[in-house]
Scaffold this motif. Structure first.
Motif, PDB file in Angstrom:
ATOM      1  N   MET A  68       0.887  -1.296   0.091  1.00 15.27           N
ATOM      2  CA  MET A  68       0.104  -0.052   0.123  1.00 15.27           C
ATOM      3  C   MET A  68       0.792   1.344   0.006  1.00 15.27           C
ATOM      4  O   MET A  68       0.649   2.469  -0.656  1.00 15.27           O
ATOM      5  N   VAL A  69       2.071   1.141   0.416  1.00  8.65           N
ATOM      6  CA  VAL A  69       3.098   2.404   0.541  1.00  8.65           C
ATOM      7  C   VAL A  69       3.322   2.580  -0.733  1.00  8.65           C
ATOM      8  O   VAL A  69       3.594   3.578  -1.170  1.00  8.65           O
ATOM      9  N   PHE A  70       3.884   1.166  -1.549  1.00 13.46           N
ATOM     10  CA  PHE A  70       4.301   1.477  -2.983  1.00 13.46           C
ATOM     11  C   PHE A  70       3.119   2.198  -3.698  1.00 13.46           C
ATOM     12  O   PHE A  70       3.382   2.956  -4.603  1.00 13.46           O
ATOM     13  N   GLY A  71       1.898   1.877  -3.560  1.00  9.18           N
ATOM     14  CA  GLY A  71       0.830   2.211  -4.276  1.00  9.18           C
ATOM     15  C   GLY A  71       0.635   3.757  -4.033  1.00  9.18           C
ATOM     16  O   GLY A  71       0.487   4.613  -4.864  1.00  9.18           O
ATOM     17  N   TRP A  72       1.029   4.144  -2.778  1.00  6.71           N
ATOM     18  CA  TRP A  72       0.717   5.768  -2.394  1.00  6.71           C
ATOM     19  C   TRP A  72       2.006   6.356  -2.839  1.00  6.71           C
ATOM     20  O   TRP A  72       1.571   7.384  -3.551  1.00  6.71           O
ATOM     21  N   LEU A  73       3.139   5.923  -3.007  1.00  3.90           N
ATOM     22  CA  LEU A  73       4.238   6.565  -3.441  1.00  3.90           C
ATOM     23  C   LEU A  73       4.211   6.733  -4.992  1.00  3.90           C
ATOM     24  O   LEU A  73       4.579   7.722  -5.631  1.00  3.90           O
ATOM     25  N   CYS A  74       3.654   5.532  -5.538  1.00  5.04           N
ATOM     26  CA  CYS A  74       3.569   5.597  -7.146  1.00  5.04           C
ATOM     27  C   CYS A  74       2.222   6.536  -7.483  1.00  5.04           C
ATOM     28  O   CYS A  74       2.487   7.355  -8.559  1.00  5.04           O
ATOM     29  N   VAL A  80      12.173   4.803  -7.529  1.00 10.70           N
ATOM     30  CA  VAL A  80      11.993   5.253  -6.212  1.00 10.70           C
ATOM     31  C   VAL A  80      11.038   4.399  -5.204  1.00 10.70           C
ATOM     32  O   VAL A  80      11.284   4.190  -4.071  1.00 10.70           O
ATOM     33  N   SER A  81       9.797   4.126  -5.820  1.00  7.70           N
ATOM     34  CA  SER A  81       8.704   3.468  -4.971  1.00  7.70           C
ATOM     35  C   SER A  81       9.042   2.038  -4.633  1.00  7.70           C
ATOM     36  O   SER A  81       8.764   1.612  -3.604  1.00  7.70           O
ATOM     37  N   ALA A 111      -8.151   0.540  -2.589  1.00  4.45           N
ATOM     38  CA  ALA A 111      -7.212   0.237  -3.216  1.00  4.45           C
ATOM     39  C   ALA A 111      -6.401   1.282  -4.108  1.00  4.45           C
ATOM     40  O   ALA A 111      -7.026   2.224  -4.097  1.00  4.45           O
ATOM     41  N   PHE A 112      -5.056   0.950  -4.355  1.00  3.80           N
ATOM     42  CA  PHE A 112      -4.847   1.850  -5.390  1.00  3.80           C
ATOM     43  C   PHE A 112      -4.467   1.036  -6.577  1.00  3.80           C
ATOM     44  O   PHE A 112      -3.859   0.153  -7.077  1.00  3.80           O
ATOM     45  N   ARG A 113      -5.395   1.778  -7.447  1.00  5.96           N
ATOM     46  CA  ARG A 113      -5.706   0.943  -8.795  1.00  5.96           C
ATOM     47  C   ARG A 113      -5.378   1.637 -10.115  1.00  5.96           C
ATOM     48  O   ARG A 113      -5.361   1.181 -11.232  1.00  5.96           O
ATOM     49  N   GLY A 114      -4.462   2.897  -9.945  1.00  8.73           N
ATOM     50  CA  GLY A 114      -3.902   3.445 -10.926  1.00  8.73           C
ATOM     51  C   GLY A 114      -2.460   3.530 -11.162  1.00  8.73           C
ATOM     52  O   GLY A 114      -1.788   4.432 -11.340  1.00  8.73           O
ATOM     53  N   LEU A 115      -1.939   2.014 -10.972  1.00 12.89           N
ATOM     54  CA  LEU A 115      -0.414   2.059 -10.719  1.00 12.89           C
ATOM     55  C   LEU A 115       0.094   2.136 -12.218  1.00 12.89           C
ATOM     56  O   LEU A 115      -0.705   1.832 -13.297  1.00 12.89           O
ATOM     57  N   PRO A 116       1.301   2.260 -12.562  1.00 13.45           N
ATOM     58  CA  PRO A 116       1.833   2.586 -13.937  1.00 13.45           C
ATOM     59  C   PRO A 116       1.416   1.038 -14.605  1.00 13.45           C
ATOM     60  O   PRO A 116       1.655   0.074 -13.837  1.00 13.45           O
ATOM     61  N   PRO A 117       1.354   0.901 -15.813  1.00  7.39           N
ATOM     62  CA  PRO A 117       1.051  -0.225 -16.543  1.00  7.39           C
ATOM     63  C   PRO A 117       2.138  -1.355 -16.494  1.00  7.39           C
ATOM     64  O   PRO A 117       1.922  -2.563 -16.540  1.00  7.39           O
TER      65      PRO A 117
END
Lengths: 342, 341
Positions: B94-100, B109-110, B159-165
């Protein structure tokens, strides 16, 4: 006994719907996969069996992940693809998280529909068919407000936060309340309780402490509807109005006895039955019309409403007729407006 | 690869024959045989079992379960355990999703940021265990609820659903057209951990501290620091496992490891214990953990495809863990008799 009656009722629906069955592909193997174990989806099993019987599909099997958990569902879908299933009706464990496995299904020659819940666009799923949950929650709340005399305080009990439909339902209930210009207020939303233990715990605790402040209850998930209906029966006070959801025997009995004002029927049987039919048609050479009249929702631009209907005490004994009616209409709509078959 | 801290029990004079015997009686060899037999059994019954997609899917799951197993293995070395691996893994994802997604930071970086966050949570566990003297079971039982609860509070279970493809693409990536990239990552980590425990001073000190803390302390090893380092490593590996699950689903989902992250506990224990890591500490089986995860996943995939009820699979995995723990107990007695522990 209840399940036997339900099976007979659902079979009756399918028999009456069996008009105009066309050539099917015996190679079509449909898997109906919910997000996890839940009573709402149990009608899919009979729907798959009836679709095999009525349309001559190779198989239409209901397969349930052992837990309501995304990776369990993905693993099951991968396994079913390896077993040779080529058509999938999937309730997405997550509106985005299920997309990669659907992508893999398509890349390996399969096809998939999102059923009862949608994937977020862009998605490799052909389209999404389910209850227009926002509309159902909105209409249910309007019925509740009518029963409350147009004023008072509402408590809203709803489903899993990981279910993409839950937020849509919360917003729709709020919208119906907002339209009363302050006469009706949503004073409490309790979510993530679509399982017996948390539903019993939280609904009973809330009503024990705040029943006097509540004039109406709207429930937009199966288990909270059952729990709230039982709680109102225990309290014995018919002052609190309630509109539930789905067709659990407990809710239907509470409507008959006057503890619940009505329920918003969804159409899980029709989703599984018509979904299997459509996937088989698409494998048999039919295509989806360019002019197909898709509806839209917050997640997708290709949505088909599988139907919803409000049932009160006057219709509770004939609810199977209501389900039969919306399933028949759904299949006819696909044949007429969505499918182009040579 | 089993890494032992004590001298070998078999005299060098026994030469090549004893070396072969050692291999034949090793846990890893037994697992390889079991995997081959299980694979052959299911492949003969199920035509789709050895199909390319099936192999890819099984390999990908082995990659994820191996990393979860490594996370637990890193702390079992101390004779302890970490019930919060799932909670740490999900929190780091979730931290990864937040950073990204929220901060828009690049993956370069993420990803390290999320792994460092996991290591930080592990360090908190380790510090609490060492400073309090309370068994890691209790400490990590508490931290599991704390980490998961704070994560749910901060994310509101969204959820973080907008992560890079590229994230989802990694989950689907096939190296050489066949092998899951996630499995390749686990194999790379397997090699790195093997080198760490076998050839580095820190790795050997960790094993010494786990085998016999008092003896290690007398020898100048600061066991408290070693234990904290082990928990930090567990946190980092759990975070990496969380990122791998995120790659598989293309989204950082709070429920990816079930309520409180408990769904990771069974694979976390199964892989290292089946692999030959001693629950009493002091001995790791890095390659064995990879094989343990492979065995579990071949069995799971086979049972799923055989249409043994999905609900029975969990029971089967539980029985496998019980059998592995009993085997571990027997192995421990055997090793003690041979003077290896």
């Amino acid at each position: 006994m209840k399940s036997a009656i339900r099976t007979l009722a659902l079979s009756a629906i399918s028999t009456l719907l069996l008009a105009g069955a066309a050539t099917a592909d015996p190679e079509t193997k449909v898997a109906l996969v919910p997000g996890g174990p839940h009573p709402y989806f149990s009608a899919w099993e009979q729907a798959g069996k009836d679709a095999v019987k009525d349309f001559g599909i190779g198989a239409a099997d209901y397969r349930v992940p052992q837990k309501w958990e995304l990776s369990q569902q993905s693993q099951l879908l991968e396994s079913l693809l390896s077993q040779g299933y080529n058509s999938f009706l999937i309730f997405p464990g997550d509106a985005v998280g299920t997309t990669p496995v659907v992508q893999e299904i398509v890349e390996n020659g399969g096809q998939a529909l999102a059923l009862a819940g949608c994937l977020k666009d862009p998605t490799p799923a052909l389209f999404c068919m389910g209850t227009d949950v926002a509309n159902s929650a909105y209409l249910g709340t309007k019925e509740l407000i009518k029963a409350m005399g147009g004023k008072g305080s509402i408590a809203h009990f709803t489903g899993f936060l990981v279910d993409p439909n839950t937020q849509l339902r919360i917003d729709a209930v709020q919208k119906a309340a907002d339209e009363t210009n302050g006469a009706v207020k949503v004073i409490q939303v309790i979510a993530d309780i679509d399982a017996p233990q948390p539903a019993e715990e939280k609904i009973n605790a809330y009503l024990a402490a705040h029943a006097a402040e509540v004039d109406g209850i709207v429930t937009t998930a199966w288990v909270p509807a059952v729990t709230a209906a039982n709680a109102l029966r225990k309290i014995g006070d018919k002052r609190i109005k309630m509109v539930g959801i789905d067709h659990d025997e407990v809710v239907l009995k509470a409507i008959k006895d006057g503890f619940v004002n009505g329920t918003m029927l969804q159409n899980p049987y029709g989703q599984g039955y018509v979904g299997s039919y459509v996937l088989d048609k698409l494998r048999s050479g039919c295509t989806i019309k360019e002019s197909a009249p898709w509806a839209k929702n917050a997640l997708t631009a290709k949505f088909v409403d599988s139907g919803t209907v409000f049932v009160d005490a006057s219709q509770v004994d004939t609810y199977v007729d209501a389900m039969r009616g919306i399933t028949k209409t759904l299949k006819e709509n696909f044949d007429k407006d969505f499918l182009a078959c040579k | 690869m089993s890494i032992e801290t004590s001298p070998p029990a078999v005299p060098e004079a026994a030469g090549g024959t004893s070396q072969i015997q050692k291999i034949l009686f090793s846990n890893e060899f037994g697992l390889v045989v079991l995997i081959v037999l299980a694979f052959a059994f299911f492949a003969s019954l199920l035509p789709g079992f050895s199909a390319p997609f099936s192999l890819f899917a099984i390999g990908r799951q082995i990659g994820i379960d191996t990393m979860i197993g490594f996370a637990m293995m890193a702390v079992i070395v101390t004779g302890g355990l970490d019930l919060s691996v799932g909670a740490i893994g999900v929190s780091a994802a979730m931290v990864f999703g937040w950073l990204c997604e929220r901060l828009g930071l690049p993956l370069a970086v993420s990803i390290p940021g999320a792994i460092l966050f996991g290591a930080l949570l592990g360090t908190i566990n380790g510090y609490a265990v060492v400073r309090s003297g309370v068994h890691s079971f209790i400490i990590t039982l508490a931290s599991m609820s704390i980490f998961f609860g704070v994560m749910i509070f901060l994310t509101k279970a969204e959820a973080f659903r907008g992560l890079p493809p590229e994230v989802a693409a990694l989950g689907r990536l096939k190296l050489g057209g066949k092998v899951s990239a996630l499995l390749a990552i686990s194999v790379a980590v397997c090699i790195a951990l093997s080198v760490f425990y076998r050839y580095t001073t820190l790795g050997r000190r960790v094993l010494a501290a786990g085998a016999n803390p008092r003896a290690a302390e007398v020898s100048g090893v600061r066991t408290g620091r070693m234990f904290i380092a082990c928990h930090a490593l567990t946190g980092a590996l759990a975070a990496l496992a969380g990122l791998m699950v995120t790659a598989r689903t293309g989204a950082a989902v709070p429920s990816m490891a079930g309520q409180l992250g408990q769904d990771w506990l069974l694979p976390a224990f199964l892989a290292p214990v089946l692999g030959g890591t001693l629950l009493s500490g002091g001995r790791v089986a890095v390659f064995g953990t990879l094989l343990g995860a492979a065995f579990v996943n071949v069995i799971t995939a086979g049972l799923l495809q055989l249409r043994i009820g999905e609900f029975w699979i969990q029971a089967c995995l539980g029985l496998m863990l019980l059998a592995a723990v009993l085997a571990d107990r027997g192995r421990h007695v055997l090793l003690r008799r041979r003077g290896l522990v």
